[in-house]
Design a protein around this motif. Sequence first.
Motif, PDB file in Angstrom:
ATOM      1  N   VAL A 116       0.837  -1.200   0.000  1.00 24.25           N
ATOM      2  CA  VAL A 116       0.000   0.000   0.000  1.00 24.25           C
ATOM      3  C   VAL A 116       0.872   1.251   0.000  1.00 24.25           C
ATOM      4  CG1 VAL A 116      -1.908  -1.129   1.185  1.00 24.25           C
ATOM      5  CG2 VAL A 116      -0.141  -0.006   2.549  1.00 24.25           C
ATOM      6  N   PRO A 117       0.350   2.371  -0.506  1.00 28.94           N
ATOM      7  CA  PRO A 117      -0.890   2.458  -1.276  1.00 28.94           C
ATOM      8  C   PRO A 117      -0.764   1.663  -2.584  1.00 28.94           C
ATOM      9  CG  PRO A 117      -0.112   4.627  -0.598  1.00 28.94           C
ATOM     10  CD  PRO A 117       1.002   3.676  -0.367  1.00 28.94           C
ATOM     11  N   PRO A 118      -1.884   1.347  -3.234  1.00 33.17           N
ATOM     12  CA  PRO A 118      -1.809   0.585  -4.488  1.00 33.17           C
ATOM     13  C   PRO A 118      -1.195   1.423  -5.607  1.00 33.17           C
ATOM     14  CG  PRO A 118      -4.041   1.356  -4.096  1.00 33.17           C
ATOM     15  CD  PRO A 118      -3.269   1.677  -2.855  1.00 33.17           C
ATOM     16  N   LYS A 119      -0.898   0.755  -6.717  1.00 35.77           N
ATOM     17  CA  LYS A 119      -0.355   1.396  -7.918  1.00 35.77           C
ATOM     18  C   LYS A 119       1.053   1.960  -7.688  1.00 35.77           C
ATOM     19  CE  LYS A 119      -3.879   0.441 -10.457  1.00 35.77           C
ATOM     20  NZ  LYS A 119      -3.755  -0.601 -11.507  1.00 35.77           N
ATOM     21  N   LEU A 120       2.017   1.065  -7.707  1.00 37.14           N
ATOM     22  CA  LEU A 120       3.419   1.443  -7.545  1.00 37.14           C
ATOM     23  C   LEU A 120       3.858   2.416  -8.636  1.00 37.14           C
ATOM     24  CD1 LEU A 120       5.357   0.400  -5.340  1.00 37.14           C
ATOM     25  CD2 LEU A 120       6.348  -1.120  -7.046  1.00 37.14           C
ATOM     26  N   ALA A 121       3.237   2.316  -9.809  1.00 39.66           N
ATOM     27  CA  ALA A 121       3.638   3.141 -10.945  1.00 39.66           C
ATOM     28  C   ALA A 121       3.412   4.632 -10.713  1.00 39.66           C
ATOM     29  CB  ALA A 121       2.892   2.706 -12.212  1.00 39.66           C
ATOM     30  N   GLU A 122       2.614   4.987  -9.713  1.00 39.25           N
ATOM     31  CA  GLU A 122       2.410   6.406  -9.433  1.00 39.25           C
ATOM     32  C   GLU A 122       3.650   7.057  -8.832  1.00 39.25           C
ATOM     33  OE1 GLU A 122      -1.103   7.067  -7.177  1.00 39.25           O
ATOM     34  OE2 GLU A 122      -2.426   6.059  -8.630  1.00 39.25           O
ATOM     35  N   VAL A 123       4.576   6.236  -8.335  1.00 41.56           N
ATOM     36  CA  VAL A 123       5.803   6.760  -7.734  1.00 41.56           C
ATOM     37  C   VAL A 123       7.053   6.217  -8.418  1.00 41.56           C
ATOM     38  CG1 VAL A 123       7.186   6.828  -5.599  1.00 41.56           C
ATOM     39  CG2 VAL A 123       4.708   7.126  -5.483  1.00 41.56           C
ATOM     40  N   PHE A 124       6.993   4.992  -8.907  1.00 40.22           N
ATOM     41  CA  PHE A 124       8.166   4.344  -9.493  1.00 40.22           C
ATOM     42  C   PHE A 124       7.935   4.062 -10.981  1.00 40.22           C
ATOM     43  CE2 PHE A 124       8.194   3.441  -4.992  1.00 40.22           C
ATOM     44  CZ  PHE A 124       9.513   3.656  -4.634  1.00 40.22           C
ATOM     45  N   PRO A 125       9.018   4.016 -11.768  1.00 40.66           N
ATOM     46  CA  PRO A 125       8.896   3.814 -13.214  1.00 40.66           C
ATOM     47  C   PRO A 125       8.627   2.361 -13.583  1.00 40.66           C
ATOM     48  CG  PRO A 125      11.211   4.007 -12.623  1.00 40.66           C
ATOM     49  CD  PRO A 125      10.427   4.273 -11.364  1.00 40.66           C
ATOM     50  N   VAL A 126       7.464   1.886 -13.189  1.00 39.50           N
ATOM     51  CA  VAL A 126       7.039   0.518 -13.472  1.00 39.50           C
ATOM     52  C   VAL A 126       6.425   0.467 -14.871  1.00 39.50           C
ATOM     53  CG1 VAL A 126       5.429  -1.285 -12.770  1.00 39.50           C
ATOM     54  CG2 VAL A 126       6.691  -0.004 -11.037  1.00 39.50           C
ATOM     55  N   ASP A 127       6.776  -0.568 -15.629  1.00 41.40           N
ATOM     56  CA  ASP A 127       6.231  -0.695 -16.986  1.00 41.40           C
ATOM     57  C   ASP A 127       4.801  -1.225 -16.969  1.00 41.40           C
ATOM     58  OD1 ASP A 127       8.601   0.006 -18.699  1.00 41.40           O
ATOM     59  OD2 ASP A 127       9.485  -1.639 -17.552  1.00 41.40           O
ATOM     60  N   VAL A 128       4.543  -2.202 -16.098  1.00 41.76           N
ATOM     61  CA  VAL A 128       3.208  -2.786 -15.989  1.00 41.76           C
ATOM     62  C   VAL A 128       2.868  -2.884 -14.511  1.00 41.76           C
ATOM     63  CG1 VAL A 128       1.754  -4.790 -16.449  1.00 41.76           C
ATOM     64  CG2 VAL A 128       3.514  -4.122 -18.100  1.00 41.76           C
ATOM     65  N   ASP A 129       1.705  -2.361 -14.135  1.00 40.77           N
ATOM     66  CA  ASP A 129       1.257  -2.350 -12.743  1.00 40.77           C
ATOM     67  C   ASP A 129      -0.054  -3.116 -12.673  1.00 40.77           C
ATOM     68  OD1 ASP A 129       1.329  -1.743 -10.058  1.00 40.77           O
ATOM     69  OD2 ASP A 129       1.496   0.413 -10.345  1.00 40.77           O
ATOM     70  N   GLU A 130      -0.002  -4.349 -12.151  1.00 43.56           N
ATOM     71  CA  GLU A 130      -1.171  -5.220 -12.149  1.00 43.56           C
ATOM     72  C   GLU A 130      -1.724  -5.408 -10.743  1.00 43.56           C
ATOM     73  OE1 GLU A 130      -2.533  -6.380 -14.804  1.00 43.56           O
ATOM     74  OE2 GLU A 130      -1.070  -7.025 -16.310  1.00 43.56           O
ATOM     75  N   THR A 131      -3.027  -5.633 -10.665  1.00 37.29           N
ATOM     76  CA  THR A 131      -3.644  -6.045  -9.406  1.00 37.29           C
ATOM     77  C   THR A 131      -4.269  -7.414  -9.611  1.00 37.29           C
ATOM     78  OG1 THR A 131      -5.698  -4.891  -9.989  1.00 37.29           O
ATOM     79  CG2 THR A 131      -4.114  -3.703  -8.607  1.00 37.29           C
ATOM     80  N   CYS A 132      -4.318  -8.189  -8.536  1.00 32.15           N
ATOM     81  CA  CYS A 132      -4.888  -9.527  -8.611  1.00 32.15           C
ATOM     82  C   CYS A 132      -5.688  -9.783  -7.341  1.00 32.15           C
ATOM     83  CB  CYS A 132      -3.784 -10.577  -8.783  1.00 32.15           C
ATOM     84  SG  CYS A 132      -2.651 -10.687  -7.364  1.00 32.15           S
ATOM     85  N   ASP A 133      -6.326 -10.920  -7.280  1.00 26.64           N
ATOM     86  CA  ASP A 133      -7.086 -11.307  -6.092  1.00 26.64           C
ATOM     87  C   ASP A 133      -6.741 -12.754  -5.784  1.00 26.64           C
ATOM     88  OD1 ASP A 133      -8.821 -11.840  -4.069  1.00 26.64           O
ATOM     89  OD2 ASP A 133     -10.602 -11.094  -5.084  1.00 26.64           O
ATOM     90  N   ASN A 134      -5.868 -12.930  -4.788  1.00 24.26           N
ATOM     91  CA  ASN A 134      -5.449 -14.269  -4.387  1.00 24.26           C
ATOM     92  C   ASN A 134      -6.309 -14.833  -3.271  1.00 24.26           C
ATOM     93  OD1 ASN A 134      -3.274 -14.336  -6.225  1.00 24.26           O
ATOM     94  ND2 ASN A 134      -1.967 -13.213  -4.797  1.00 24.26           N
ATOM     95  N   GLY A 135      -7.498 -14.278  -3.106  1.00 22.55           N
ATOM     96  CA  GLY A 135      -8.386 -14.756  -2.062  1.00 22.55           C
ATOM     97  C   GLY A 135      -7.830 -14.437  -0.689  1.00 22.55           C
TER      98      GLY A 135
END
Length: 289
Positions: free
Chosen positions: A246-265
Amino acid sequence: MAPIVLVHGIFNHVRGASPEQAAARRVADCRPRLVESLRRLSIEAPEMVMAYYADLLRPDLPDQAQSAGDDTSFDGLSAAERAAAAEWLTAAGAVPPADPQNVALAPLRQMLGWLVDQRGGGLSGTAREQTIRRLERAIVANLREVEAYTTWPQRRNLVRERVAGVIRREAPMVVIAHSLGSYVTYETLHAHTDLQVELLVTVGSPLRVPSLACRLDPALRSGRGARPAGVKRWVNIADVGDVVAVPPKLAEVFPVDVDETCDNGLGFHGIGGYLANGLLAAAVAPYIS
């Protein structure tokens, strides 16, 4: 040489084992989940090794029975640590304490319980309490291990040297860094610019947690992080219920190429859930098939 290097997170100290033995034991625990996810893509999982550093963060000698870091309850936190935990939970979306001047007195379990109720899919009774306790342990352990890593300069260097040594020796195409391991890996790849990694995958990363981000080396500049020079592609994956990432979306601060969310239960933060997830398998597949 192994195509994949895994950098572990919290709860990975293997008491009484050498670093080599501990690394082999932990990777043996993790590998079946990656095998599972890659099999769905008809890809055979390659060899994977672990960069193990947990022994270096113990505040005592590795063979001693007790350590200060074993207390993973909110009750054992200092006022400063309670403030950091409250800030962490607020970043995760928990209702902040009514009086921000008294954040050290924030009802941490109440805040965590509110998060579990919002994200836990109707958990109640024993299941709810077990989930709260598991997440409480994860937050406290992260705080304690980050404290150990960032406040002992000699050990910070030792950790980075060991992780760098494994990456240098194995020359992997892919580095998968989980939890605190993403923090360590980010700093390691910045400190050792000779290391070349085709794909960095961070999972369950606390890089944006305010109380942790302010300690990064290199420090954020104008609120932004930098991509390590040797990293060609960076994919970040975070579970929607992971209170460590947290907070979600690492790309808002770091130069991430792909920022994915998942649900592992109910897995939330565990490395197994991430390794078994199809998003991770799809990210690494082009580099190992």
